[in-house]
Design an enzyme around this catalytic site. Structure first.
Site, PDB file in Angstrom:
ATOM      1  N   ASP A   1       2.439   1.238 -14.593  1.00 39.53           N
ATOM      2  CA  ASP A   1       2.403   2.522 -13.877  1.00 39.53           C
ATOM      3  C   ASP A   1       2.170   3.689 -14.831  1.00 39.53           C
ATOM      4  O   ASP A   1       1.726   4.758 -14.414  1.00 39.53           O
ATOM      5  CB  ASP A   1       3.740   2.792 -13.159  1.00 39.53           C
ATOM      6  CG  ASP A   1       4.097   1.700 -12.166  1.00 39.53           C
ATOM      7  OD1 ASP A   1       3.309   0.747 -12.027  1.00 39.53           O
ATOM      8  OD2 ASP A   1       5.173   1.806 -11.548  1.00 39.53           O
TER       9      ASP A   1
ATOM     10  N   ASP B   1      -0.635   7.724 -11.028  1.00 39.72           N
ATOM     11  CA  ASP B   1       0.030   6.598 -11.683  1.00 39.72           C
ATOM     12  C   ASP B   1      -1.065   5.680 -12.223  1.00 39.72           C
ATOM     13  O   ASP B   1      -2.078   5.439 -11.541  1.00 39.72           O
ATOM     14  CB  ASP B   1       0.871   5.801 -10.677  1.00 39.72           C
ATOM     15  CG  ASP B   1       2.256   6.399 -10.453  1.00 39.72           C
ATOM     16  OD1 ASP B   1       2.482   7.571 -10.851  1.00 39.72           O
ATOM     17  OD2 ASP B   1       3.118   5.698  -9.883  1.00 39.72           O
TER      18      ASP B   1
ATOM     19  N   HIS C   1      -0.078   2.155  -5.679  1.00 42.98           N
ATOM     20  CA  HIS C   1      -0.617   1.206  -6.673  1.00 42.98           C
ATOM     21  C   HIS C   1      -1.584   0.206  -6.029  1.00 42.98           C
ATOM     22  O   HIS C   1      -1.320  -0.320  -4.955  1.00 42.98           O
ATOM     23  CB  HIS C   1       0.499   0.494  -7.430  1.00 42.98           C
ATOM     24  CG  HIS C   1       1.436   1.483  -8.063  1.00 42.98           C
ATOM     25  ND1 HIS C   1       2.712   1.178  -8.429  1.00 42.98           N
ATOM     26  CD2 HIS C   1       1.261   2.797  -8.382  1.00 42.98           C
ATOM     27  CE1 HIS C   1       3.299   2.261  -8.948  1.00 42.98           C
ATOM     28  NE2 HIS C   1       2.435   3.257  -8.921  1.00 42.98           N
TER      29      HIS C   1
ATOM     30  N   ASP D   1      -2.554  -2.720  -7.287  1.00 39.70           N
ATOM     31  CA  ASP D   1      -2.545  -4.092  -7.802  1.00 39.70           C
ATOM     32  C   ASP D   1      -1.788  -5.113  -6.945  1.00 39.70           C
ATOM     33  O   ASP D   1      -1.540  -6.241  -7.395  1.00 39.70           O
ATOM     34  CB  ASP D   1      -2.079  -4.129  -9.271  1.00 39.70           C
ATOM     35  CG  ASP D   1      -0.752  -3.441  -9.509  1.00 39.70           C
ATOM     36  OD1 ASP D   1      -0.201  -2.854  -8.555  1.00 39.70           O
ATOM     37  OD2 ASP D   1      -0.262  -3.486 -10.663  1.00 39.70           O
TER      38      ASP D   1
ATOM     39  N   ARG E   1      -4.594  -4.775   4.667  1.00 39.38           N
ATOM     40  CA  ARG E   1      -4.745  -3.360   4.315  1.00 39.38           C
ATOM     41  C   ARG E   1      -6.114  -2.792   4.633  1.00 39.38           C
ATOM     42  O   ARG E   1      -6.394  -1.633   4.368  1.00 39.38           O
ATOM     43  CB  ARG E   1      -4.332  -3.157   2.851  1.00 39.38           C
ATOM     44  CG  ARG E   1      -2.857  -3.466   2.709  1.00 39.38           C
ATOM     45  CD  ARG E   1      -2.257  -3.156   1.389  1.00 39.38           C
ATOM     46  NE  ARG E   1      -0.811  -3.404   1.458  1.00 39.38           N
ATOM     47  CZ  ARG E   1      -0.011  -3.520   0.426  1.00 39.38           C
ATOM     48  NH1 ARG E   1      -0.498  -3.411  -0.796  1.00 39.38           N
ATOM     49  NH2 ARG E   1       1.271  -3.751   0.590  1.00 39.38           N
TER      50      ARG E   1
ATOM     51  N   SER F   1       8.812  -2.728  -3.470  1.00 37.05           N
ATOM     52  CA  SER F   1       7.466  -3.244  -3.212  1.00 37.05           C
ATOM     53  C   SER F   1       7.454  -4.158  -1.999  1.00 37.05           C
ATOM     54  O   SER F   1       8.492  -4.553  -1.489  1.00 37.05           O
ATOM     55  CB  SER F   1       6.947  -3.995  -4.432  1.00 37.05           C
ATOM     56  OG  SER F   1       7.052  -3.198  -5.586  1.00 37.05           O
ATOM     57  N   SER F   2       6.265  -4.519  -1.561  1.00 32.98           N
ATOM     58  CA  SER F   2       6.110  -5.365  -0.386  1.00 32.98           C
ATOM     59  C   SER F   2       6.027  -6.836  -0.800  1.00 32.98           C
ATOM     60  O   SER F   2       5.952  -7.161  -1.985  1.00 32.98           O
ATOM     61  CB  SER F   2       4.832  -4.975   0.353  1.00 32.98           C
ATOM     62  OG  SER F   2       3.701  -5.424  -0.377  1.00 32.98           O
TER      63      SER F   2
ATOM     64  N   CYS G   1       2.192  -5.563 -12.702  1.00 34.48           N
ATOM     65  CA  CYS G   1       2.952  -4.309 -12.872  1.00 34.48           C
ATOM     66  C   CYS G   1       3.762  -4.324 -14.162  1.00 34.48           C
ATOM     67  O   CYS G   1       3.861  -3.322 -14.861  1.00 34.48           O
ATOM     68  CB  CYS G   1       3.959  -4.121 -11.739  1.00 34.48           C
ATOM     69  SG  CYS G   1       3.293  -4.203 -10.090  1.00 34.48           S
TER      70      CYS G   1
END
Ligand code: DAV
Length: 366
Positions: A107, A195, A244, A246, A263, A297-298, A350
């Site tokens: 990040d 970021d 982000h 990634d 997405r 995060s997901s 990350c």
């Protein structure tokens, strides 16, 4: 004198990398930029303070496992110098009760060839995070005469940088998605903010996600700072918390990229890849229904893999579907048990930042 820093993408042979550390990680108090990305039903709403010690220890074990796997494969690994984040921090413009972490270096650090630049993050609690990497930057600076140690213009992060009461009401998922589609985010255009993990590097082309952590002015700043590169603003309207790139759009080797099927990559953004014979493949579904506890995060950290070269890729060990898909795509997946680090800011990609990958700045989209 040796060349220490070089990297233009996420898939050329990795020789030297930074792996984050979980020490002293704090769940930050709400601030204008952060409350927006904590889902309303998350158990993290309204809580802040140091993360429980045993979770820090487990995260560090996961990070050490990753470091060891990389070293066993001949990749040199450096680690940041942890900072005590559980203390108030201030600038002339704001004061926050704590910092956050030095876990996801991705990040903070953007490697562009022989340059590593610290980013212009929009969270006040992350304002000083770059300091954890400064001892390493100083070392590279002393050892590599070509290393460009740089820092993006530091945002002031005054109240003008955020839309206030942006999520005051408990807004629905549909409303969030509508806002993503309308490019309506919590950050304003008062100053460039970004970021490093929103920047997908593919040689001459940078694909930068416009979302909760990176604004339009940052795109303009990138255009002027890197005039030799093509800057593409990308946006994924199916992501209610766009932060982000990634876990959304992840290249595996030249010509192949995995794409988060939820997405909704817009047709317009697909064109440049298809026109240049890149294959965009929907990523395999995550193996988990929920992220681990206290995680921002997901579940799509399943696709947040670390590519070692055009064949080998580290994938989280419990992500059985992603592991299997890698094989089908002709990659050699290397499982590493890493889920205990997820809550500290993300997955395998990350948790790292490139120092050296072989290879030059290629033009994949001419
Ligand atoms: O999809 O939850 C995770 C990226 C964290 N650095 C996501 C994005």
């Amino acid at each position: 004198m040796t060349k220490i820093v070089n990297s233009w993408n996420d898939f050329d042979p990795l020789k030297h990398v930074i792996v984050g550390k979980a020490d002293f990680t704090v769940i930050p108090d709400e601030e204008p930029a952060t409350s927006e990305k904590v889902p309303v039903d998350s158990e993290m709403r309204g809580m802040w303070g140091p993360r429980p010690t045993e979770t820090v220890e487990k995260a560090n074990e996961a990070l050490d496992r990753l470091a060891k796997e990389l070293e066993n494969r001949g990749v040199k690994v450096d680690r940041p110098t942890p900072i005590q984040w559980n203390q108030a921090m201030m600038t002339p413009d704001f004061r926050v009760p704590s910092g956050q972490t030095q876990m996801p270096p991705r990040d903070i650090l953007l490697t562009m060839g022989n340059e590593i630049m610290a980013s212009a993050n929009s969270f006040r609690c992350r304002y000083f995070e770059y300091l954890a990497y400064w001892p390493l930057m100083n070392q590279y600076f002393e050892e590599d005469p070509e290393f460009k140690w740089s820092q993006a213009p530091r945002p002031r992060l005054t109240d003008k940088s955020y839309k206030h009461n942006y999520y005051d009401e408990q807004i629905t998922l549909e409303e969030r998605l509508e806002r993503t589609a309308n490019l309506d985010f919590v950050t304003t255009e008062a100053e460039p903010m970004w970021d490093a993990a929103d920047v997908l590097r593919l040689g001459k082309d940078l694909f930068i996600q416009h979302g909760l952590t990176t604004n339009r002015k940052a795109m303009e700043w990138f255009k002027r700072y890197y005039p030799e590169h093509r800057i593409h603003a990308v946006n994924f309207p199916g992501d209610p918390y766009p932060i982000h790139i990634d876990a959304t759009f992840v290249p595996l080797r030249p010509g192949l990229i995995i794409n988060n099927p939820e997405r909704r990559l817009p047709e317009e953004q697909r064109k440049i890849f298809e026109a240049n014979d890149w294959q965009i493949v929907d990523a395999a579904p995550p193996a988990h229904k929920e992220p681990p506890p206290l995680c921002y995060s997901s579940v799509w950290l399943s696709m947040n893999c670390l590519v070692l070269d055009h064949k080998n890729v580290i994938v989280e060990a419990s992500e059985v579907h992603q592991l299997e898909q890698m094989e089908k795509l002709g990659m050699n997946p290397i499982p590493v048990d890493f889920r205990d680090a997820y809550a500290f800011g993300g997955g395998l990609h990350c948790a790292t930042a490139d120092v050296y990958r072989e290879g030059d700045c290629e033009d994949y989209f001419s």
